[in-house]
Design an enzyme around this catalytic site. Structure first.
Site, PDB file in Angstrom:
ATOM      1  N   LYS A   1       0.829  -1.210   0.000  1.00 46.88           N
ATOM      2  CA  LYS A   1       0.000   0.000   0.000  1.00 46.88           C
ATOM      3  C   LYS A   1       0.862   1.259   0.000  1.00 46.88           C
ATOM      4  O   LYS A   1       0.560   2.217  -0.707  1.00 46.88           O
ATOM      5  CB  LYS A   1      -0.940   0.021   1.220  1.00 46.88           C
ATOM      6  CG  LYS A   1      -2.135  -0.918   1.080  1.00 46.88           C
ATOM      7  CD  LYS A   1      -3.179  -0.636   2.156  1.00 46.88           C
ATOM      8  CE  LYS A   1      -4.392  -1.553   2.018  1.00 46.88           C
ATOM      9  NZ  LYS A   1      -5.324  -1.401   3.145  1.00 46.88           N
TER      10      LYS A   1
ATOM     11  N   LYS B   1      -8.138 -10.136  -8.804  1.00 46.47           N
ATOM     12  CA  LYS B   1      -9.242 -10.289  -7.854  1.00 46.47           C
ATOM     13  C   LYS B   1     -10.283  -9.199  -8.069  1.00 46.47           C
ATOM     14  O   LYS B   1      -9.921  -8.046  -8.294  1.00 46.47           O
ATOM     15  CB  LYS B   1      -8.658 -10.139  -6.441  1.00 46.47           C
ATOM     16  CG  LYS B   1      -9.148 -11.170  -5.465  1.00 46.47           C
ATOM     17  CD  LYS B   1      -8.378 -11.090  -4.160  1.00 46.47           C
ATOM     18  CE  LYS B   1      -9.026 -10.110  -3.210  1.00 46.47           C
ATOM     19  NZ  LYS B   1      -8.478 -10.188  -1.848  1.00 46.47           N
TER      20      LYS B   1
ATOM     21  N   LYS C   1     -13.277  -3.769  -4.586  1.00 52.37           N
ATOM     22  CA  LYS C   1     -13.993  -2.510  -4.434  1.00 52.37           C
ATOM     23  C   LYS C   1     -13.196  -1.353  -5.026  1.00 52.37           C
ATOM     24  O   LYS C   1     -13.747  -0.335  -5.368  1.00 52.37           O
ATOM     25  CB  LYS C   1     -14.221  -2.221  -2.938  1.00 52.37           C
ATOM     26  CG  LYS C   1     -15.313  -3.065  -2.308  1.00 52.37           C
ATOM     27  CD  LYS C   1     -15.542  -2.661  -0.854  1.00 52.37           C
ATOM     28  CE  LYS C   1     -14.555  -3.329   0.062  1.00 52.37           C
ATOM     29  NZ  LYS C   1     -14.774  -3.071   1.496  1.00 52.37           N
TER      30      LYS C   1
HETATM   31  P1  AMP Z   1     -11.859  -5.915   1.124  1.00 48.29           P
HETATM   32  O1  AMP Z   1     -12.781  -4.940   1.721  1.00 48.29           O
HETATM   33  O2  AMP Z   1     -11.718  -5.805  -0.346  1.00 48.29           O
HETATM   34  O3  AMP Z   1     -10.549  -5.967   1.844  1.00 48.29           O
HETATM   35  O4  AMP Z   1     -12.520  -7.345   1.364  1.00 48.29           O
HETATM   36  C1  AMP Z   1     -13.023  -7.758   2.592  1.00 48.29           C
HETATM   37  C2  AMP Z   1     -13.128  -9.275   2.580  1.00 48.29           C
HETATM   38  O5  AMP Z   1     -13.963  -9.704   1.501  1.00 48.29           O
HETATM   39  C3  AMP Z   1     -11.789  -9.968   2.353  1.00 48.29           C
HETATM   40  O6  AMP Z   1     -11.118 -10.258   3.542  1.00 48.29           O
HETATM   41  C4  AMP Z   1     -12.185 -11.235   1.633  1.00 48.29           C
HETATM   42  O7  AMP Z   1     -12.530 -12.214   2.575  1.00 48.29           O
HETATM   43  C5  AMP Z   1     -13.430 -10.856   0.877  1.00 48.29           C
HETATM   44  N1  AMP Z   1     -13.147 -10.554  -0.552  1.00 48.29           N
HETATM   45  C6  AMP Z   1     -12.860  -9.357  -1.111  1.00 48.29           C
HETATM   46  N2  AMP Z   1     -12.703  -9.450  -2.436  1.00 48.29           N
HETATM   47  C7  AMP Z   1     -12.901 -10.748  -2.748  1.00 48.29           C
HETATM   48  C8  AMP Z   1     -12.878 -11.502  -3.963  1.00 48.29           C
HETATM   49  N3  AMP Z   1     -12.624 -10.928  -5.141  1.00 48.29           N
HETATM   50  N4  AMP Z   1     -13.135 -12.806  -3.903  1.00 48.29           N
HETATM   51  C9  AMP Z   1     -13.408 -13.407  -2.732  1.00 48.29           C
HETATM   52  N5  AMP Z   1     -13.436 -12.768  -1.562  1.00 48.29           N
HETATM   53  C10 AMP Z   1     -13.186 -11.451  -1.547  1.00 48.29           C
END
Ligand code: AMP
Ligand code: TRP
Length: 334
Positions: free
Chosen positions: A114, A197, A200
């Site tokens: 980051k 992946k 968001k």
């Molecule tokens: P984030 O807010 O993007 O850090 O995501 C929060 C949680 O959502 C992560 O710890 C993952 O468990 C799950 N997650 C996020 N993106 C994905 C993805 N593309 N595929 C599967 N799980 C995801």
């Protein structure tokens, strides 16, 4: 018998969660809340490590909580709350930061990634101590398991190291948490760039299915998803990442096995398959979206639910914090 404890959370970093969050996290949380005494937080203090518009951060926090509930996290069953509503998080993070080595924190690969991305100007000390705040989240609740994506595994390992260090220095205080790493089959990729992946914070919106998207928009994105020229609906992650990703989504949302979906679409083209998947996605997220929007329509009621849950969380967290303060030698206020 008391049930083992579970802790997890997500940052309120977007107006809508994406279906990777749903399949990779929320669906599992929903099932696990039956077996565990679960704590799910919207980690708004963590979100402050990135630039935010204050009004937007507030809105994203509510929206994230509403989507947890809409996806089936029940605030009467689990403790679903906003991190900053429980003061003990920031307070325990401070104490833990004093037993965290600088070099130890400096080894966190997410910080390296980051900070390299943001550049020196945008990298703040909060981003550096972020894993210590995450350790505080987990340890305050005497957590047994922490379901997370594999990018968070190192942070849970740091949490375990800190718990062990504290316990050996001051006596048994924290329960040792175990990371439960999300399975590869639960990982969802970007529809336009199926080796990255779904996220968001993706640069382009076209490959992201948002939980709160209008169903017609989601259907359109699926119809335009990147595939390949073979024309056969077959799982092959190496050579057919696009089709394989669509199959994983299909299977996760229907509870079906991939081979049975391959059979159903044998001899039919990608168009049919995508139409089928679009229908699955619309059926799944239509009601979830409607429920989330309904909750957001009455923010006062949502805030009331979150406040009641924060009270329940604080009861547990404050007890741990009081123990920690006493053990490290802070003078109790008379
Ligand atoms: P984030 O807010 O993007 O850090 O995501 C929060 C949680 O959502 C992560 O710890 C993952 O468990 C799950 N997650 C996020 N993106 C994905 C993805 N593309 N595929 C599967 N799980 C995801
Ligand atoms: N750092 C996690 C993420 O970005 C979110 C998080 C904060 C978390 N505190 C937590 C996850 C405690 C599990 C447990 O995904």
């Amino acid at each position: 018998m008391t049930r083992p404890r579970l802790y997890s959370g997500m940052q309120p970093s977007a107006d809508s969660l994406q279906i990777g969050n749903y399949i990779g996290a929320l669906l599992q949380w929903r099932d696990l809340q039956e077996e565990y005494q679960a704590f799910f937080s919207v980690v708004d203090l963590h979100a402050l490590t990135q630039p935010n518009d204050p009004a937007e951060l507030r809105e994203k926090t509510r929206r994230t909580a509403a989507q947890y509930i809409a996806a089936g996290i029940e605030p009467s069953k689990s403790t679903l709350y906003v991190q900053s509503h429980v003061r003990a998080h920031a307070e325990l993070a401070w104490v833990l930061s004093t037993i965290t080595g600088f070099g130890e924190a400096n080894r966190m690969t997410q910080f390296k990634d980051k900070s390299a991305r943001y550049g020196a100007d945008q990298t703040n000390v909060g981003l550096f101590t972020y894993p210590v705040l995450m350790a505080a989240d987990i340890l305050l609740y005497q957590t047994d398991i922490v379901p997370v994506g594999d990018d968070q595994k190192q942070h849970v390992e740091l949490t375990r190291d800190l718990a062990e260090r504290f316990n050996s220095r001051y006596g048994q205080t924290f329960r040792m948490p175990m990371p439960v790493i999300q399975q590869d089959t639960a990982r969802i990729y970007d529809l336009q760039n199926p080796t990255a992946k779904m996220s968001k914070s993706a640069e382009s919106d076209a490959g992201v299915l948002w939980m709160l998207d209008d169903p017609a928009v989601s259907a359109k994105k699926i119809m335009r998803a990147v595939t390949d020229s073979e024309g056969v609906v077959r799982y092959d992650k190496e050579n057919k990442p696009g089709v394989s990703n669509l199959l994983v989504i299909y299977a996760a949302l229907t509870g079906r096995q991939i081979p049975s979906i391959e059979d159903e679409y044998a001899g039919r083209g990608y168009g049919d398959f995508k139409k089928g998947l679009a229908e699955v996605v619309v059926n799944e997220f239509g009601p979830v979206r409607a429920r989330a929007l309904e909750l957001l329509d009455d923010p006062a009621e949502l805030d009331r639910v979150l406040a009641a849950n924060a009270d329940r969380a604080a009861e547990v967290a404050d007890a741990t914090l009081a123990d920690v303060y006493a053990k490290v030698g802070l003078l109790r206020r008379g």
